[in-house]
Scaffold this motif. Structure first.
Motif, mmCIF file in Angstrom:
data_model
loop_
_atom_site.group_PDB
_atom_site.id
_atom_site.type_symbol
_atom_site.label_atom_id
_atom_site.label_comp_id
_atom_site.label_asym_id
_atom_site.label_seq_id
_atom_site.Cartn_x
_atom_site.Cartn_y
_atom_site.Cartn_z
ATOM 1 N N GLN A 70 24.218 22.093 57.690
ATOM 2 C CA GLN A 70 25.331 22.415 56.780
ATOM 3 C C GLN A 70 24.930 23.737 56.210
ATOM 4 O O GLN A 70 25.987 24.681 55.713
ATOM 5 C CB GLN A 70 25.040 21.653 55.385
ATOM 6 N N ASN B 43 55.571 37.874 28.534
ATOM 7 C CA ASN B 43 55.188 39.215 28.152
ATOM 8 C C ASN B 43 55.077 39.578 26.720
ATOM 9 O O ASN B 43 54.233 40.327 26.099
ATOM 10 C CB ASN B 43 56.215 40.350 28.573
ATOM 11 N N ARG C 154 43.242 33.807 34.835
ATOM 12 C CA ARG C 154 44.505 34.687 35.332
ATOM 13 C C ARG C 154 45.794 33.730 35.358
ATOM 14 O O ARG C 154 46.845 34.181 34.877
ATOM 15 C CB ARG C 154 44.407 35.240 36.457
ATOM 16 N N ASP D 261 43.153 47.897 39.261
ATOM 17 C CA ASP D 261 43.063 47.349 37.978
ATOM 18 C C ASP D 261 43.647 47.545 36.663
ATOM 19 O O ASP D 261 43.986 46.772 35.815
ATOM 20 C CB ASP D 261 41.345 47.525 37.678
ATOM 21 N N TYR D 262 43.957 48.976 36.853
ATOM 22 C CA TYR D 262 44.760 49.331 35.469
ATOM 23 C C TYR D 262 46.058 48.991 35.652
ATOM 24 O O TYR D 262 46.522 48.805 34.370
ATOM 25 C CB TYR D 262 44.538 51.080 35.375
ATOM 26 N N PRO E 106 27.408 18.955 50.658
ATOM 27 C CA PRO E 106 26.517 19.502 51.632
ATOM 28 C C PRO E 106 25.307 20.652 51.024
ATOM 29 O O PRO E 106 24.492 20.435 51.974
ATOM 30 C CB PRO E 106 27.692 20.499 52.480
ATOM 31 N N LEU F 124 47.618 33.541 31.952
ATOM 32 C CA LEU F 124 48.415 34.776 31.705
ATOM 33 C C LEU F 124 49.494 34.769 32.934
ATOM 34 O O LEU F 124 50.355 35.733 32.859
ATOM 35 C CB LEU F 124 47.508 36.000 31.409
ATOM 36 N N LEU G 68 48.909 36.034 35.774
ATOM 37 C CA LEU G 68 48.808 37.584 36.272
ATOM 38 C C LEU G 68 48.078 37.136 37.668
ATOM 39 O O LEU G 68 46.825 37.479 37.871
ATOM 40 C CB LEU G 68 47.859 38.224 35.452
ATOM 41 N N MET H 241 43.255 40.227 27.625
ATOM 42 C CA MET H 241 42.343 40.135 28.791
ATOM 43 C C MET H 241 41.540 41.375 28.705
ATOM 44 O O MET H 241 41.786 42.559 28.620
ATOM 45 C CB MET H 241 42.846 39.921 30.039
ATOM 46 N N ARG I 235 51.389 38.045 26.372
ATOM 47 C CA ARG I 235 50.298 38.933 26.874
ATOM 48 C C ARG I 235 49.891 40.095 26.132
ATOM 49 O O ARG I 235 51.008 40.773 25.651
ATOM 50 C CB ARG I 235 50.851 39.491 28.215
ATOM 51 N N SER J 294 48.784 43.058 31.689
ATOM 52 C CA SER J 294 47.902 41.868 30.805
ATOM 53 C C SER J 294 48.297 42.521 29.272
ATOM 54 O O SER J 294 48.123 41.840 28.377
ATOM 55 C CB SER J 294 46.804 41.983 31.065
ATOM 56 N N SER K 106 39.474 50.026 35.267
ATOM 57 C CA SER K 106 40.769 49.331 34.501
ATOM 58 C C SER K 106 41.425 49.939 33.396
ATOM 59 O O SER K 106 42.306 49.615 32.897
ATOM 60 C CB SER K 106 40.179 48.169 33.924
ATOM 61 N N PHE L 42 38.841 43.124 31.769
ATOM 62 C CA PHE L 42 38.413 43.093 33.094
ATOM 63 C C PHE L 42 37.205 43.612 33.325
ATOM 64 O O PHE L 42 36.350 43.940 32.531
ATOM 65 C CB PHE L 42 39.211 43.905 33.940
ATOM 66 N N TYR M 80 46.915 34.648 55.536
ATOM 67 C CA TYR M 80 47.141 34.806 57.027
ATOM 68 C C TYR M 80 46.585 33.570 57.527
ATOM 69 O O TYR M 80 47.008 33.053 58.824
ATOM 70 C CB TYR M 80 46.272 36.097 57.370
ATOM 71 N N ASN M 81 45.371 32.951 57.305
ATOM 72 C CA ASN M 81 44.881 31.802 58.031
ATOM 73 C C ASN M 81 45.255 30.535 57.531
ATOM 74 O O ASN M 81 44.668 29.505 57.902
ATOM 75 C CB ASN M 81 43.293 32.031 57.690
ATOM 76 N N ASN N 249 34.706 26.106 52.519
ATOM 77 C CA ASN N 249 35.854 26.677 52.838
ATOM 78 C C ASN N 249 37.131 26.058 52.126
ATOM 79 O O ASN N 249 37.549 25.011 52.569
ATOM 80 C CB ASN N 249 35.986 26.697 54.551
ATOM 81 N N THR O 250 26.208 27.787 51.737
ATOM 82 C CA THR O 250 27.411 28.573 51.133
ATOM 83 C C THR O 250 28.577 27.809 50.676
ATOM 84 O O THR O 250 28.411 26.515 50.905
ATOM 85 C CB THR O 250 28.017 29.689 52.403
ATOM 86 N N ASP P 172 48.472 31.736 49.478
ATOM 87 C CA ASP P 172 49.127 31.620 51.045
ATOM 88 C C ASP P 172 48.627 32.782 51.619
ATOM 89 O O ASP P 172 48.703 33.941 51.358
ATOM 90 C CB ASP P 172 50.730 32.138 50.685
#
Ligand SMILES: Nc1ncnc2c1ncn2[C@@H]1O[C@H](COP(=O)(O)OP(=O)(O)OP(=O)(O)O)[C@@H](O)[C@H]1O
Ligand SMILES: [Mg+2]
Lengths: 310, 348, 341
Positions: free
Chosen positions: C23, B85, B52, A202-203, B290, B55, B57, B94, B88, A209, B102, B96, B17-18, B278, B275, B15
């Motif tokens: 669902q 830059n 994000r 985070d830092y 749903p 910015l 990020l 920002m 920002r 930022s 942070s 966090f 793995y799945n 996906n 939930t 992007d």
């Protein structure tokens, strides 16, 4: 912190005591006389020599004597090498070993850090793959194999460096290279892992930022935070350099303590083996201690305690 | 009122793995000077990714595949890294979520607060440090002169969040993005931080985008609210619109699961069943269908457009279509509608 | 926004009751943890290559008696130091020719080797077939590695589990021992043990095992500490399941990733120690071949007959590299967060 250091020093002595005792009794368990190489001695002569080394007394007495000697910095007397005191032997041979050891550690650490940092910054690119490959090679190829190859190609075939000679700085280059491969690989891998971790923290996000350019993020925030933990692997690195130096010194005929140790093993020079074992252990324990203290000093979280927070 | 920021049809993909995660699927909104816009929604709905993106990020596996982010009419997505830059920490900064992680653990907080000044303004180190000290006092760090040389671990969580806020406002940004700035803190500290943000906003006049999944926090700070679900906004409007005249069933669910002053002690809080979808393979229709007790066939087939409810209030639900059947929202929502009428509004 | 789309009226029927229930289920097929690990491992090309290489090496070692063309210890002094030759194929460097005083001569003919003799990797100074020695040498080095790993598992894992599980005084005491053992440089212990014991396979394994288990014990202890507090284990404890059963049913499966990964680092370590000890002359005694003794022999002749060292050096390096990389691959597979995605 002071209390911690005192505790550690106490441990140091305890560990040394245990090592010394273990070494002593292990050596006493060895079959036959330590003079088997000098087999032309008569029974009388043997008796005299034994008395000279104090070997005619009971094991208990010998043990106490040895330990008292240790306290006075006396590591015993070599059976070979003109009956020199082991401390004298070490004294003569310490410099070359320290030189290539220190050089290898420095080269390995500096380039390892660079390699690891570059790999982390360029994570998942070909640069990373290449860096990882180099560090795996460094980790995997034993230093003695590397030493032989370097010696053959760079010194013997292409004559860039002296073959096996110990005089000037030039002759320390090949052994240093052979020895530095393992620390380089170790540091590079460790550094990469640390830095990848740090870069996703985070830092670092916050630093970005703020408008820091990417090199400033690395220079001002990422590097320092990933370097601090690297200090902790200096200890294990010292061990690996020491291990490597035993054979590498042999291959390059460097008159160092590693070469001495191997020679003592092959000639059954027990006092020297014992003395060197204790000396090596002492050295490493000191390195570990220094590293620990250093870590405490450079990490503000440890140096300043956590102020009762968290 | 001046629009200082306008996000148009933002799409962000990851992007993985799945496969490709379509995390943001067409988000549009604007921000007026000096106002506070709250973005609410469940975990994973894409709030953080949305802000994000402003910015830029984002993680290395992210791509902003479509959209525009206009800051005073300039598209930030067309800017070079260097130009970004300059924005920002200077124009847009920002805060966090987790104050415990942070701050750089190995740098004194004085330096950390002064850093944006040194990057953006041509000031001496001394001046920057002096300003940092002022700002630390402003955010309520006691005895700032002495504490400038301390490290983050020597502060409590609430204090650390104040320091993070100090870093964000040290250069008087025009926009302050606060990504769940209070989630990691305990309740009393939460209130203090919200108060601090409000106070600072009055003093320096910055606009705030405030992210939270806690609707309770929103009422205290926001002018407008946007409700986000599965990478899209589903409803947005003024605080009154969203709290007392909500139209989207998801907003109903959110409000229903929120404790309020008028809920009696033993009233049951309802959580939304099921939930989120996906996002590797987002649904064709309304992503909420749903889990939606009021779902219609069309919800499963076609993405609802935004229907205008009132001047500044829009909701993306087919229930607002003239042909849709009239449904009865949950009782708690009906209560809210009543309140809305008392407030002088015109509930649907 | 302004235009209201025209939609057929029947589409506005409420549908909830029928399909709300189903669902609730999550739509992605959920794989078991181990299946997931395997899938991730096999997606990692480097890991797959390493696994294949290692499997081949292991198979060759197991079937050494069938595969090795000659008896690895059979000496034929007349045929000493012959260069590599692959049948009658005339491949430069593999045709049995040797540079002698600037001229290439057929070393096989010169040594009076019967027609048709060929040694793929040549012979050593005692006329022993190098390929066979390498096959047997690899086998011996792998045996050392396997035995060292077994000891690691048999001492390190139970030690770590007991220490972590019992906690309190027992743990403090056991950790003191670990601390002391690990502060003694393990190379020194290994060398001392080798001096005291008779050189040989058993001694090497004992020497490596004495210090090797410490790392494993540490890792397992740390992990056990964490697991102990997990709900399902707490539940099993409160239900009064016997410790032994908890250990085998709950702990070991959850420790498996730590154990497997650590094993992948024990193996190269053991192989390195064997090679190191044999190289300085206190490892595997003659005439048996191990990668270490082959390297040591090869080094002596390296200047004139470099192939005698290259072959064992390459095999040793491949094993070390492959195990290290496979270890990495396994770690990534077990803990996807540790890598990128
Ligand atoms: N690096 C990434 N790779 C892949 N998917 C990601 C990545 N980062 C975020 N996502 C996905 O994008 C979606 C939105 O994430 P985001 O962090 O914006 O959620 P959020 O609304 O901020 O949630 P929270 O309230 O938990 O902070 C999530 O479904 C998440 O899985
Ligand atoms: Mg978030």
């Amino acid at each position: 912190m002071t209390k911690y250091i005192l505790k550690r020093i106490l441990y140091l002595f305890l560990t040394l005591f245990i090592i010394a005792s273990l070494t002593f009794f292990l050596m006493k368990m060895l079959p036959g006389t330590p003079f088997s190489n000098q087999n032309r001695m008569s029974a009388d002569q043997l008796k005299i020599v034994k008395a000279q080394y104090g070997l005619d007394q009971s094991v208990g007495v010998q043990y106490v004597r040895y330990m008292v000697g240790l306290l006075h910095g006396n590591l015993g007397t070599s059976f070979q090498f003109n009956n020199e005191p082991v401390t004298a032997l070490i004294g003569q041979r310490l410099a070359p070993s320290m030189q290539i050891g220190a050089q290898a550690m420095i080269v390995g650490t500096v380039f390892g850090i660079l390699l690891g940092a570059v790999a982390a910054i360029r994570k998942n690119t070909w640069v990373d793959t290449l860096a990882t490959f180099i560090s795996i090679l460094g980790l995997s190829i034993p230093s003695f194999v590397l030493a032989v190859l370097l010696q053959f190609y760079l010194a013997y075939k292409w004559k860039i460096y002296p073959v096996a000679l110990w005089d000037n700085f030039q002759s320390s280059i090949l052994p240093t290279l052979a020895l530095s491969a393992l620390p380089l690989g170790t540091v590079a891998r460790f550094m990469r892992t640390e830095m990848v971790d740090v870069m996703s923290s985070d830092y670092i996000e916050l630093a970005k930022s703020k408008g820091n350019s990417s090199w400033r993020v690395v220079a001002k925030h990422a590097l320092r935070n990933s370097l601090i933990p690297v200090v902790t692997i200096i200890g294990p690195m010292a061990v690996s350099v020491m291990t490597g130096s035993m054979v590498v010194e042999n291959i390059f005929s460097i008159p160092g303590i590693g070469e001495q140790f191997v020679k003592s093993i092959t000639t059954n020079d027990y006092p020297t083996i014992m003395g060197l074992t204790i000396f090596y252990s002492f050295l490493l324990i000191i390195v570990y201690l220094i590293v620990d203290i250093l870590y405490g000093l450079i990490d503000p979280r440890i140096r300043l305690g956590n102020g009762g927070k968290e | 009122m001046d629009k200082i920021l306008e996000v148009k049809d933002l799409h962000v993909d990851f992007d993985t793995y799945n496969g490709t995660v379509h995390a943001i699927r067409g988000v549009s909104f604007h921000l007026n000077a000096g106002e506070t816009l709250a973005i609410v929604g469940e975990s994973g709905s894409g709030k953080s990714i949305t802000v994000r993106s402003i910015l830029q990020l984002l993680a290395s596996n992210a791509t902003i595949s479509k959209g525009e982010i206009l800051y005073h009419g300039d598209d930030l997505l067309q800017k070079s890294e260097k130009e970004m830059n300059n924005i920002r920490g200077n124009k847009i900064s920002m805060i966090f979520q987790d104050p415990m992680t942070s701050l750089d653990p190995t740098m004194t907080i004085g330096k950390q607060v002064a850093e944006p000044l040194l990057i953006h303004n041509n000031v001496s180190k001394k001046d920057a440090m002096k300003r940092a000290e002022e700002v630390l006092r402003l955010v309520g760090i006691p005895n700032p002169a002495a504490r400038m040389k301390d490290y983050p671990h020597q502060f409590s969580g609430g204090q650390r969040q104040r320091i993070v806020i100090a870093i964000a406002i040290v250069d008087y940004p025009e926009i302050l993005i606060a990504d769940e700035p209070t989630t990691a803190l305990d309740v009393t500290v939460q209130a203090e931080i919200i108060d601090l943000l409000r106070e600072l906003q009055q003093k320096i006049g910055t606009a705030i985008i405030f992210i939270t999944h806690d609707l309770g926090v929103v009422a205290g700070i926001a002018d407008r609210v946007a409700v986000m679900y599965a990478g899209r906004f589903v409803e947005y409007g003024s605080v009154e619109d969203i709290f007392y005249n909500p139209q989207h069933p998801y907003t109903w669910g959110l409000l229903d699961s929120m404790p309020t002053l008028d809920t009696n002690e033993d009233a049951r809080l309802n959580s939304i069943p099921g939930t989120p979808p996906n996002l590797l393979d987002p649904p064709k229709g309304d992503a909420f269908a749903p889990r939606n007790a009021y779902a219609m066939q069309i919800d499963e087939e076609q993405q609802p457009p935004f229907f205008k409810v009132s001047k500044n209030h829009f909701a993306a639900t087919w229930l607002l279509h003239p042909d849709a059947p009239k449904v009865t929202p949950p009782a708690a929502i009906l209560n809210r509608f009543k309140k809305f009428e008392q407030l002088g509004g015109n509930a649907k | 926004m302004e235009q209201i789309p025209q939609i057929p009226k029947e589409k506005f029927k409420l549908v909830h009751d029928e399909n709300n229930a189903e669902q609730e289920k999550i739509s992605t097929p959920s794989l078991t943890y181990m299946q997931d690990v395997r899938r991730r491992l096999f997606k990692n090309k480097v890991a797959v290559v390493c696994l294949t290489l290692l499997s081949i090496i292991v198979l060759i070692s197991i079937f050494a008696p069938v595969i090795a063309p000659h008896d690895p210890n059979a000496q034929q002094v007349t045929l000493s130091n012959l260069p590599p030759k692959l049948g009658n194929l005339n491949i430069p460097g593999m045709n049995g020719y040797q540079n002698m005083g600037g001229k290439m001569v057929d070393a096989y003919k010169q040594a009076g080797a019967p027609k048709g003799t060929s040694f793929i990797l040549g012979t050593d100074y005692l006329g022993r077939d190098l390929l066979s020695r390498i096959i047997y040498g690899t086998r011996l080095s792998l045996v050392v590695a396997v035995l060292a790993t077994l000891v690691d598992l048999l001492i390190g894992v139970p030690y770590g589990i007991v220490s972590g599980w019992k906690g309190g005084k027992t743990d403090t005491f056991m950790q003191r021992i670990v601390e002391i053992v690990s502060s003694i440089p393990n190379l020194i212990v290994v060398i001392l043990m080798m001096i005291v014991l008779k050189p040989g396979l058993t001694s090497i394994v004992i020497a490596i095992a004495i210090t090797g288990w410490v790392t494993m014990a540490r890792l397992v202890r740390a992990q056990t500490f964490q697991l102990k507090e997990q709900e399902y284990i707490l539940a099993a404890r409160t239900l009064g399941e016997p410790s032994m059963k908890i250990a085998t049913k709950h702990l070991i499966p959850n420790l498996s990733s730590t154990i497997i990964i650590q094993t992948m680092f024990t193996i190269p370590n053991a192989i390195f120690f064997e090679a190191f000890l044999s190289f300085i002359g206190i490892g595997i005694p003659a005439p048996n071949a191990s990668l270490g003794t082959l390297l040591s022999d090869g080094q002596k002749a390296f200047r004139f007959l470099p192939y005698q060292m290259w072959a064992p050096a390459i095999i040793l390096s491949i094993i070390m590299i492959a195990t290290n990389l496979l270890g990495d691959g396994l770690r990534d597979a077990f803990d996807p967060q540790s890598s990128d995605h």
